[in-house]
Design a protein around this motif. Structure first.
Motif, PDB file in Angstrom:
ATOM      1  N   TYR A 174       0.815  -1.209   0.000  1.00 48.82           N
ATOM      2  CA  TYR A 174       0.000   0.000   0.000  1.00 48.82           C
ATOM      3  C   TYR A 174       0.854   1.267   0.000  1.00 48.82           C
ATOM      4  CZ  TYR A 174      -3.439  -3.477   1.319  1.00 48.82           C
ATOM      5  OH  TYR A 174      -4.233  -4.593   1.327  1.00 48.82           O
ATOM      6  N   LEU A 177       0.273   4.428  -2.171  1.00 52.40           N
ATOM      7  CA  LEU A 177      -0.790   5.370  -1.782  1.00 52.40           C
ATOM      8  C   LEU A 177      -0.213   6.499  -0.942  1.00 52.40           C
ATOM      9  CD1 LEU A 177      -3.465   2.706  -0.841  1.00 52.40           C
ATOM     10  CD2 LEU A 177      -3.616   4.258  -2.797  1.00 52.40           C
ATOM     11  N   LEU A 212      -7.454   6.147  -4.303  1.00 50.08           N
ATOM     12  CA  LEU A 212      -6.954   6.940  -3.173  1.00 50.08           C
ATOM     13  C   LEU A 212      -7.970   7.979  -2.705  1.00 50.08           C
ATOM     14  CD1 LEU A 212      -4.736   7.817  -1.186  1.00 50.08           C
ATOM     15  CD2 LEU A 212      -3.735   9.194  -3.026  1.00 50.08           C
ATOM     16  N   GLN A 223      -4.580  13.556   2.487  1.00 46.15           N
ATOM     17  CA  GLN A 223      -3.388  12.777   2.144  1.00 46.15           C
ATOM     18  C   GLN A 223      -2.332  12.830   3.250  1.00 46.15           C
ATOM     19  OE1 GLN A 223      -2.770  10.724  -0.194  1.00 46.15           O
ATOM     20  NE2 GLN A 223      -0.558  10.486  -0.014  1.00 46.15           N
TER      21      GLN A 223
END
Length: 338
Positions: A174, A177, A212, A223
């Motif tokens: 992951y 991301l 995302l 983020q």
DNA sequence: CCCCCTGA
DNA sequence: TCAGGGGGG
């Protein structure tokens, strides 16, 4: 390996054909590691040529790339460059785990414990310089482009997706991301079923897409906060907060807003915090690459795989015929678009 | 992982 | 046609 935030993420299953005409940046290290650990005989020994060179990764590349190219995907491999300084303890830890697994593999083999042996054999897999070199050689001969990242491959791949040079990243991890890749594909494979090792159970393994922005919206974070969650849980660059898993991390980040306040609250520190955050947000990347898909150079592939590494010429030729029919500039359905 | 053959 | 088992290098 990688950051453990999978439990927080929603994904939807897709078909490889949904990726038709997409350029997919493949996390090379992750994929090669997967091939090396999974493509093995029943006793745990990887595939090898008559000289004893491991060839599992070559088998994986040949057949899987042929399959996905046939499905219309335009793959590009992205290789790791120099890891950041703050990854060194993770790298060292991995080496120790691997060495330990090698010893346990031998031990289990001696004791006749097949299941144990297999498990430790898998954990002994290593993507070394020869594996990387061989892989690049095969990819080039197959007409599939690759990129050398200045630092982390996933960071470079994420940059390529953000820039519009690629549509998706393929990786089981992951981490991309965290580098801001808008779309990540896991389980990039055509074959539908996978047998669980040593069990008579077959599981459906379908590719899945993680979006995302959709996940950030769903979690109600941005983020930067996703990166903070990762830092709480632990990444390749830091150890994380003891006793904090993904769910607690999410709760903490939503409660306190960011990791700095969480650490302050708990009276804890993360070494190099600012540097690591900055690394996730703007890692070293390069524009020094060109994406060009060519027809396979069949004699080169056959020479490399069959002459040098003892692959069956029948099987390789068959794969090459499929690859040639659907690759490079030759495929009519692709020609319409480019 | 993937290919390939087998048997129903 | 397809699940299942064996072997690949």
């Amino acid at each position: 390996m990688g950051v453990d935030i999978g439990d927080l993420l929603q994904r939807r299953t897709i078909e490889v054909s949904d990726l038709s005409l997409n350029t997919v940046a493949i996390d090379a290290f992750n994929t090669l590691y997967q091939f090396l650990s999974i493509i093995r005989q029943r006793d745990g020994t990887p595939l090898k040529d008559s000289q004893g060179n491991v060839t599992s990764h070559l088998s994986g590349i040949l057949y899987r790339m042929t399959n996905i190219v046939e499905a219309g995907v335009k793959p590009v491999f992205v290789f790791d460059g120099k890891p950041p300084e703050f990854k060194s303890s993770t790298i060292q830890k991995r080496t120790e785990v691997r060495e330990n697994a090698k010893a346990k593999w031998a031990e289990a083999k001696e004791k006749g414990l097949a299941e144990e042996a297999y498990k430790y054999a898998q954990a002994s897999a290593k993507v070394d310089a020869t594996i990387v070199e061989d892989s690049k050689k095969l990819l080039a001969a197959m007409g599939i482009p690759y990129v050398d990242a200045p630092s982390e491959g996933e960071a470079q791949a994420a940059y390529m997706v953000k820039k519009g040079d690629a549509d998706r990243i393929a990786s089981q991890d992951y981490d991309s991301l965290l580098f801001g890749s808008p779309k990540v594909v896991r389980n990039l494979t055509v074959s539908g079923k996978r047998k669980l090792p040593k069990k008579n159970i077959y599981v459906d393994v379908k590719p899945e897409l993680i979006d995302l922005q959709e996940n950030l919206d769903e979690l109600g974070i941005d983020q930067s906060q996703l990166i903070d969650i990762a830092l709480c849980v632990g990444t390749d660059y830091n150890d994380g907060i003891e006793g904090v898993g993904p769910k607690t991390a999410l709760k903490l980040v939503k409660e306190h807003g960011n990791i700095e306040r969480i650490l302050q609250e708990k009276g804890l520190e993360i070494e190099n915090l600012d540097g690591i955050k900055e690394f996730f947000k703007s890692p070293p990347v390069t524009n020094d690459y060109s994406l060009k898909w060519n027809k396979p150079n069949s004699s080169e592939v056959i020479n490399f795989l069959c002459t040098e590494h003892d692959f069956s010429e029948d099987r390789v030729t068959k794969a090459l015929e499929r690859l040639e029919a659907s690759s490079g500039s030759g495929q009519s359905t692709l020609d319409k678009w480019f």
